[in-house]
Scaffold this motif. Structure first.
Motif, PDB file in Angstrom:
ATOM      1  N   GLY A 169      38.640  34.978  41.778  1.00  9.17           N
ATOM      2  CA  GLY A 169      39.888  34.208  41.857  1.00  9.17           C
ATOM      3  C   GLY A 169      40.907  34.640  40.817  1.00  9.17           C
ATOM      4  N   VAL A 170      40.925  35.949  40.532  1.00  6.79           N
ATOM      5  CA  VAL A 170      41.822  36.502  39.517  1.00  6.79           C
ATOM      6  C   VAL A 170      42.689  37.566  40.188  1.00  6.79           C
ATOM      7  CG1 VAL A 170      41.902  37.776  37.342  1.00  6.79           C
ATOM      8  CG2 VAL A 170      40.115  36.107  37.724  1.00  6.79           C
ATOM      9  N   ASP A 171      43.927  37.709  39.698  1.00  8.10           N
ATOM     10  CA  ASP A 171      44.828  38.734  40.215  1.00  8.10           C
ATOM     11  C   ASP A 171      44.258  40.115  39.909  1.00  8.10           C
ATOM     12  OD1 ASP A 171      47.054  39.998  41.309  1.00  8.10           O
ATOM     13  OD2 ASP A 171      48.169  39.903  39.420  1.00  8.10           O
ATOM     14  N   ARG A 172      44.229  40.978  40.903  1.00 11.79           N
ATOM     15  CA  ARG A 172      43.653  42.313  40.732  1.00 11.79           C
ATOM     16  C   ARG A 172      44.408  43.127  39.687  1.00 11.79           C
ATOM     17  NH1 ARG A 172      43.327  46.089  45.886  1.00 11.79           N
ATOM     18  NH2 ARG A 172      45.500  46.352  45.396  1.00 11.79           N
ATOM     19  N   ALA A 173      45.672  42.908  39.550  1.00  6.74           N
ATOM     20  CA  ALA A 173      46.475  43.662  38.578  1.00  6.74           C
ATOM     21  C   ALA A 173      45.994  43.418  37.150  1.00  6.74           C
ATOM     22  CB  ALA A 173      47.948  43.287  38.704  1.00  6.74           C
ATOM     23  N   ALA A 174      45.315  42.300  36.909  1.00  4.29           N
ATOM     24  CA  ALA A 174      44.837  41.981  35.560  1.00  4.29           C
ATOM     25  C   ALA A 174      43.713  42.909  35.118  1.00  4.29           C
ATOM     26  CB  ALA A 174      44.371  40.528  35.510  1.00  4.29           C
ATOM     27  N   PHE A 175      43.208  43.744  36.017  1.00  9.65           N
ATOM     28  CA  PHE A 175      42.104  44.648  35.693  1.00  9.65           C
ATOM     29  C   PHE A 175      42.580  46.042  35.296  1.00  9.65           C
ATOM     30  CE2 PHE A 175      39.916  41.504  38.300  1.00  9.65           C
ATOM     31  CZ  PHE A 175      38.770  41.294  37.576  1.00  9.65           C
ATOM     32  N   TYR A 176      43.870  46.292  35.312  1.00  7.92           N
ATOM     33  CA  TYR A 176      44.375  47.648  35.082  1.00  7.92           C
ATOM     34  C   TYR A 176      45.271  47.725  33.857  1.00  7.92           C
ATOM     35  CZ  TYR A 176      42.442  48.504  39.668  1.00  7.92           C
ATOM     36  OH  TYR A 176      41.582  48.613  40.722  1.00  7.92           O
ATOM     37  N   GLY A 177      45.362  48.953  33.326  1.00  3.13           N
ATOM     38  CA  GLY A 177      46.245  49.207  32.186  1.00  3.13           C
ATOM     39  C   GLY A 177      45.776  48.462  30.951  1.00  3.13           C
ATOM     40  N   ASP A 178      46.735  47.828  30.279  1.00  7.75           N
ATOM     41  CA  ASP A 178      46.397  47.075  29.063  1.00  7.75           C
ATOM     42  C   ASP A 178      46.337  45.580  29.343  1.00  7.75           C
ATOM     43  OD1 ASP A 178      49.070  46.695  29.533  1.00  7.75           O
ATOM     44  OD2 ASP A 178      49.713  47.103  27.474  1.00  7.75           O
ATOM     45  N   ARG A 179      46.058  45.252  30.588  1.00  7.33           N
ATOM     46  CA  ARG A 179      45.960  43.850  30.996  1.00  7.33           C
ATOM     47  C   ARG A 179      44.698  43.220  30.407  1.00  7.33           C
ATOM     48  NH1 ARG A 179      49.777  42.420  35.168  1.00  7.33           N
ATOM     49  NH2 ARG A 179      51.315  44.059  34.986  1.00  7.33           N
ATOM     50  N   PRO A 180      44.600  41.896  30.473  1.00  8.78           N
ATOM     51  CA  PRO A 180      43.523  41.200  29.758  1.00  8.78           C
ATOM     52  C   PRO A 180      42.100  41.501  30.232  1.00  8.78           C
ATOM     53  CG  PRO A 180      44.870  39.645  31.031  1.00  8.78           C
ATOM     54  CD  PRO A 180      45.531  40.976  31.100  1.00  8.78           C
ATOM     55  N   TYR A 181      41.915  41.925  31.485  1.00  4.62           N
ATOM     56  CA  TYR A 181      40.551  42.122  31.987  1.00  4.62           C
ATOM     57  C   TYR A 181      40.232  43.586  32.282  1.00  4.62           C
ATOM     58  CZ  TYR A 181      41.419  37.156  32.601  1.00  4.62           C
ATOM     59  OH  TYR A 181      41.767  35.858  32.382  1.00  4.62           O
ATOM     60  N   ALA A 182      41.008  44.500  31.728  1.00  4.31           N
ATOM     61  CA  ALA A 182      40.774  45.930  31.957  1.00  4.31           C
ATOM     62  C   ALA A 182      39.388  46.334  31.450  1.00  4.31           C
ATOM     63  CB  ALA A 182      41.852  46.769  31.292  1.00  4.31           C
ATOM     64  N   HIS A 183      38.959  45.742  30.346  1.00  5.46           N
ATOM     65  CA  HIS A 183      37.640  46.087  29.813  1.00  5.46           C
ATOM     66  C   HIS A 183      36.523  45.632  30.765  1.00  5.46           C
ATOM     67  CE1 HIS A 183      38.096  41.906  28.497  1.00  5.46           C
ATOM     68  NE2 HIS A 183      36.780  41.870  28.317  1.00  5.46           N
ATOM     69  N   LEU A 184      36.757  44.567  31.508  1.00  5.23           N
ATOM     70  CA  LEU A 184      35.756  44.099  32.464  1.00  5.23           C
ATOM     71  C   LEU A 184      35.684  45.026  33.681  1.00  5.23           C
ATOM     72  CD1 LEU A 184      36.306  40.244  32.298  1.00  5.23           C
ATOM     73  CD2 LEU A 184      34.433  41.577  31.322  1.00  5.23           C
ATOM     74  N   ARG A 185      36.828  45.571  34.084  1.00  5.59           N
ATOM     75  CA  ARG A 185      36.821  46.552  35.174  1.00  5.59           C
ATOM     76  C   ARG A 185      36.017  47.774  34.756  1.00  5.59           C
ATOM     77  NH1 ARG A 185      41.018  50.941  35.945  1.00  5.59           N
ATOM     78  NH2 ARG A 185      40.410  50.786  33.931  1.00  5.59           N
ATOM     79  N   THR A 186      36.228  48.252  33.531  1.00  6.87           N
ATOM     80  CA  THR A 186      35.487  49.415  33.021  1.00  6.87           C
ATOM     81  C   THR A 186      33.995  49.103  32.979  1.00  6.87           C
ATOM     82  OG1 THR A 186      37.400  50.018  31.683  1.00  6.87           O
ATOM     83  CG2 THR A 186      35.300  51.022  31.089  1.00  6.87           C
ATOM     84  N   GLU A 187      33.653  47.909  32.502  1.00  6.20           N
ATOM     85  CA  GLU A 187      32.250  47.501  32.455  1.00  6.20           C
ATOM     86  C   GLU A 187      31.649  47.450  33.865  1.00  6.20           C
ATOM     87  OE1 GLU A 187      29.651  43.495  31.540  1.00  6.20           O
ATOM     88  OE2 GLU A 187      31.534  43.762  30.450  1.00  6.20           O
ATOM     89  N   PHE A 188      32.399  46.893  34.801  1.00  3.00           N
ATOM     90  CA  PHE A 188      31.931  46.795  36.187  1.00  3.00           C
ATOM     91  C   PHE A 188      31.691  48.183  36.770  1.00  3.00           C
ATOM     92  CE2 PHE A 188      33.157  46.654  40.760  1.00  3.00           C
ATOM     93  CZ  PHE A 188      32.071  45.929  41.215  1.00  3.00           C
ATOM     94  N   GLU A 189      32.635  49.097  36.583  1.00  3.19           N
ATOM     95  CA  GLU A 189      32.496  50.447  37.130  1.00  3.19           C
ATOM     96  C   GLU A 189      31.321  51.179  36.490  1.00  3.19           C
ATOM     97  OE1 GLU A 189      36.446  51.952  36.502  1.00  3.19           O
ATOM     98  OE2 GLU A 189      37.165  51.115  38.403  1.00  3.19           O
ATOM     99  N   GLN A 190      31.100  50.989  35.186  1.00  5.36           N
ATOM    100  CA  GLN A 190      29.970  51.634  34.520  1.00  5.36           C
ATOM    101  C   GLN A 190      28.643  51.075  35.036  1.00  5.36           C
ATOM    102  OE1 GLN A 190      30.861  50.920  30.397  1.00  5.36           O
ATOM    103  NE2 GLN A 190      32.121  52.760  30.193  1.00  5.36           N
ATOM    104  N   ARG A 191      28.572  49.752  35.182  1.00  9.11           N
ATOM    105  CA  ARG A 191      27.344  49.144  35.696  1.00  9.11           C
ATOM    106  C   ARG A 191      27.077  49.578  37.141  1.00  9.11           C
ATOM    107  NH1 ARG A 191      27.324  42.850  34.607  1.00  9.11           N
ATOM    108  NH2 ARG A 191      25.381  43.082  35.779  1.00  9.11           N
TER     109      ARG A 191
END
Length: 153
Positions: A43-65
């Motif tokens: 339930g989060v905006d996808r844009a928050a996962f890119y660049g210097d947005r607040p959840y970019a580190h979670l996207r990186t973690e997700f992709e690594q896992r």
């Protein structure tokens, strides 16, 4: 609109929970094991996962896992696993078909050569029969007769 620290922590918790579900293979209908589905499930905006947005580190973690899971042989997304399996099967079938075509070509060539040899041998037999010296001690055999096969008595 800015979010509070409590909302951010709450969002990160939902994202991590959604991440765990996706990596376990609990893919929602119409989704994949990707960031787009992760954002939708949390339930989060996808844009928050890119660049210097607040959840970019979670996207990186997700992709690594996800990559680690795939390296270990686990495919959380059954569609992706099925696509890979089918691609491998198609490659195997293409190889098998190419080998079958090569064998067919070789057998066709062999058949053509065998028929040509038989025809040449037949011609040679006919020539030799015609050239037989009538004064020689050669007897022509009668033509082969067709016998009717009778069953057991």
């Amino acid at each position: 609109m800015r979010i509070t620290a409590a909302q951010r922590i709450q969002n990160e918790g939902r994202i991590r929970a959604a991440m765990d579900r996706l990596l376990r293979g609990e893919i929602p209908p119409g989704g994949n094991c990707d960031v787009k589905t992760l954002a939708r499930a949390a339930g989060v905006d996808r844009a928050a996962f890119y660049g210097d947005r607040p959840y970019a580190h979670l996207r990186t973690e997700f992709e690594q896992r996800l990559q680690q899971s795939q390296r270990e042989g686990h495919a959380p997304d059954p569609k992706a696993a099925q696509i890979e399996r089918l691609r491998a099967e198609v490659d195997k079938l293409k190889t098998s078909l190419a080998q079958a075509n090569t064998t067919i070509e070789q057998l066709t060539d062999f058949r053509t050569q065998a028929l040509a040899r038989l025809a040449a041998q037949h011609e040679e037999i006919l020539r030799l029969r015609g050239a037989a010296d009538p004064k020689a001690n050669v007897v022509n055999l009668p033509a082969a007769r067709q016998h009717q096969i009778i069953g057991p008595c």
